[in-house]
Motif scaffolding. Structure first.
Motif, mmCIF file in Angstrom:
data_model
loop_
_atom_site.group_PDB
_atom_site.id
_atom_site.type_symbol
_atom_site.label_atom_id
_atom_site.label_comp_id
_atom_site.label_asym_id
_atom_site.label_seq_id
_atom_site.Cartn_x
_atom_site.Cartn_y
_atom_site.Cartn_z
ATOM 1 N N ALA A 298 -6.511 -15.029 2.889
ATOM 2 C CA ALA A 298 -7.289 -14.044 2.134
ATOM 3 C C ALA A 298 -8.499 -14.694 1.476
ATOM 4 N N VAL A 299 -8.299 -15.859 0.900
ATOM 5 C CA VAL A 299 -9.411 -16.579 0.258
ATOM 6 C C VAL A 299 -10.464 -16.955 1.286
ATOM 7 N N SER A 300 -10.027 -17.467 2.432
ATOM 8 C CA SER A 300 -10.975 -17.895 3.458
ATOM 9 C C SER A 300 -11.761 -16.727 4.035
ATOM 10 N N GLU A 301 -11.178 -15.531 3.996
ATOM 11 C CA GLU A 301 -11.851 -14.338 4.504
ATOM 12 C C GLU A 301 -12.639 -13.617 3.410
ATOM 13 N N GLY A 302 -12.566 -14.130 2.189
ATOM 14 C CA GLY A 302 -13.290 -13.514 1.082
ATOM 15 C C GLY A 302 -12.720 -12.176 0.658
ATOM 16 N N VAL A 303 -11.418 -11.996 0.840
ATOM 17 C CA VAL A 303 -10.755 -10.726 0.510
ATOM 18 C C VAL A 303 -9.980 -10.899 -0.790
ATOM 19 N N SER A 304 -10.348 -10.127 -1.812
ATOM 20 C CA SER A 304 -9.727 -10.290 -3.130
ATOM 21 C C SER A 304 -8.800 -9.140 -3.518
ATOM 22 N N ASN A 305 -8.820 -8.042 -2.778
ATOM 23 C CA ASN A 305 -7.990 -6.881 -3.134
ATOM 24 C C ASN A 305 -6.649 -6.911 -2.407
ATOM 25 N N VAL A 306 -6.049 -8.101 -2.350
ATOM 26 C CA VAL A 306 -4.769 -8.270 -1.685
ATOM 27 C C VAL A 306 -3.949 -9.298 -2.445
ATOM 28 N N SER A 307 -2.631 -9.107 -2.466
ATOM 29 C CA SER A 307 -1.730 -10.062 -3.104
ATOM 30 C C SER A 307 -0.445 -10.139 -2.293
ATOM 31 N N PHE A 308 0.303 -11.220 -2.503
ATOM 32 C CA PHE A 308 1.508 -11.468 -1.718
ATOM 33 C C PHE A 308 2.653 -11.878 -2.636
ATOM 34 N N GLN A 309 3.866 -11.422 -2.308
ATOM 35 C CA GLN A 309 5.032 -11.768 -3.105
ATOM 36 C C GLN A 309 6.298 -11.632 -2.272
ATOM 37 N N ILE A 310 7.385 -12.161 -2.811
ATOM 38 C CA ILE A 310 8.686 -12.043 -2.156
ATOM 39 C C ILE A 310 9.225 -10.628 -2.368
ATOM 40 N N GLY A 311 9.842 -10.078 -1.347
ATOM 41 C CA GLY A 311 10.446 -8.754 -1.463
ATOM 42 C C GLY A 311 11.335 -8.466 -0.272
ATOM 43 N N ASP A 312 12.413 -7.718 -0.482
ATOM 44 C CA ASP A 312 13.386 -7.384 0.558
ATOM 45 C C ASP A 312 13.206 -5.924 0.957
ATOM 46 N N ILE A 313 13.040 -5.661 2.250
ATOM 47 C CA ILE A 313 12.836 -4.299 2.721
ATOM 48 C C ILE A 313 14.030 -3.390 2.409
ATOM 49 N N HIS A 314 15.222 -3.958 2.234
ATOM 50 C CA HIS A 314 16.397 -3.160 1.886
ATOM 51 C C HIS A 314 16.391 -2.740 0.416
ATOM 52 N N ASN A 315 15.568 -3.397 -0.375
ATOM 53 C CA ASN A 315 15.501 -3.103 -1.816
ATOM 54 C C ASN A 315 14.088 -3.436 -2.291
ATOM 55 N N ILE A 316 13.128 -2.612 -1.902
ATOM 56 C CA ILE A 316 11.716 -2.886 -2.162
ATOM 57 C C ILE A 316 11.446 -2.886 -3.666
ATOM 58 N N PRO A 317 10.828 -3.951 -4.195
ATOM 59 C CA PRO A 317 10.722 -4.137 -5.652
ATOM 60 C C PRO A 317 9.557 -3.382 -6.304
ATOM 61 N N PHE A 318 9.472 -2.069 -6.027
ATOM 62 C CA PHE A 318 8.442 -1.238 -6.634
ATOM 63 C C PHE A 318 9.026 0.124 -6.977
#
Length: 266
Positions: A79-99
């Motif tokens: 993301a940094v190398s592509e100049g994209v700032s409106n993205v973030s990454f984190q750990i999460g399980d599709i069986h229990n999505i943390p949102f």
């Protein structure tokens, strides 16, 4: 949830995952992306599709989640190398999505459901976190074909599918993901089905696909698991690696994958 993924995030695996873009792996979603969307990319891996999604929604935000941290630093660096700032990454399980419920306008998953033990629950979780009127988009491989005939590639297909089923996954479920979506709560009239494909035939494509598969057979989590858990022998892995190398070097060789795709409106 127990781990059913049959490989790891070694360099050969990241190479194949990092090749995936919005254009070559999720084009069916593009017409529905608005500039201000809040998007969740489930099973984001090295983030190549995730970053592309963020480029398409510059006034919105994209979050990529992965069940282990291994590929996430590389995704952030991309993301940094592509100049994209409106993205973030984190750990999460599709069986229990943390949102919370109704957080996202679009939830996307590419080649994820085949590796998990409860695809219907995954669809339920994705449906839960998407907003009313929002879309859950899922793409999974459905079938494979290649030329010329190859004992090594045939052995790879047999072994990878056997391992996937034995570990609790569902290899190449693209033909049935619309049924999982329906069972999870999406009405049939709000599920749009389509297909997409990959084809690897020129020298660069054969080296990318066949070369990475050769390396998976020689040294990756796939090879380690196959041996340590008694799924196969070193002799068979060597035959698989040799088969993929022959594929790379054959100017007439061709490998195709058909994918099933669904867009599901809440």
């Amino acid at each position: 949830m127990s781990k059913v993924y049959t490989t790891d995030h070694s360099a050969s695996v990241i190479q194949t995952h990092g090749w995936r873009t919005l254009a070559n792996s999720a084009a069916y979603v593009i017409p529905y992306i608005r500039p201000d969307l809040q998007i969740l990319d489930v099973g984001c891996g090295p983030g190549s599709i995730t970053v592309d999604l963020a480029k398409q929604a510059p006034q919105g935000h994209v979050i990529g989640i992965e069940y282990v941290p291994d590929p996430l630093e590389g995704a952030r660096n991309l993301a940094v190398s592509e100049g994209v700032s409106n993205v973030s990454f984190q750990i999460g399980d599709i069986h229990n999505i943390p949102f919370p419920d109704s957080t996202f306008d679009l939830v996307h998953a590419h080649q994820v459901l085949q590796h998990i033990e409860d695809p219907v629950r995954a669809f339920q979780e994705m449906r839960r976190v998407v907003k009313k009127g929002g879309i859950v988009a899922v793409r999974e491989s459905a079938s494979l074909t290649w030329y010329p005939e190859s004992e090594g590639i045939a052995a790879w297909k047999e072994l990878s599918e056997h391992m996937g089923r034995a570990k609790g996954g569902t290899p190449h479920p693209g033909r049935m993901i619309h049924v999982w979506a329906y069972v999870s709560g999406f009405p049939r009239e709000k599920i749009k089905k389509s297909t997409g494909s990959w084809c690897f035939s020129n020298q660069q494509e054969r080296e990318y696909w066949g070369g990475s598969m050769e390396q998976r057979a020689r040294s990756s989590g796939f090879a380690k698991t196959a041996i340590e858990e008694g799924f196969t022998s070193q002799e068979v892995l060597d035959k698989i690696a040799t088969g993929w190398r022959a594929f790379v070097e054959d100017e007439d060789a061709w490998f195709g994958l058909l994918h099933g795709e669904v867009l599901c409106w809440k």
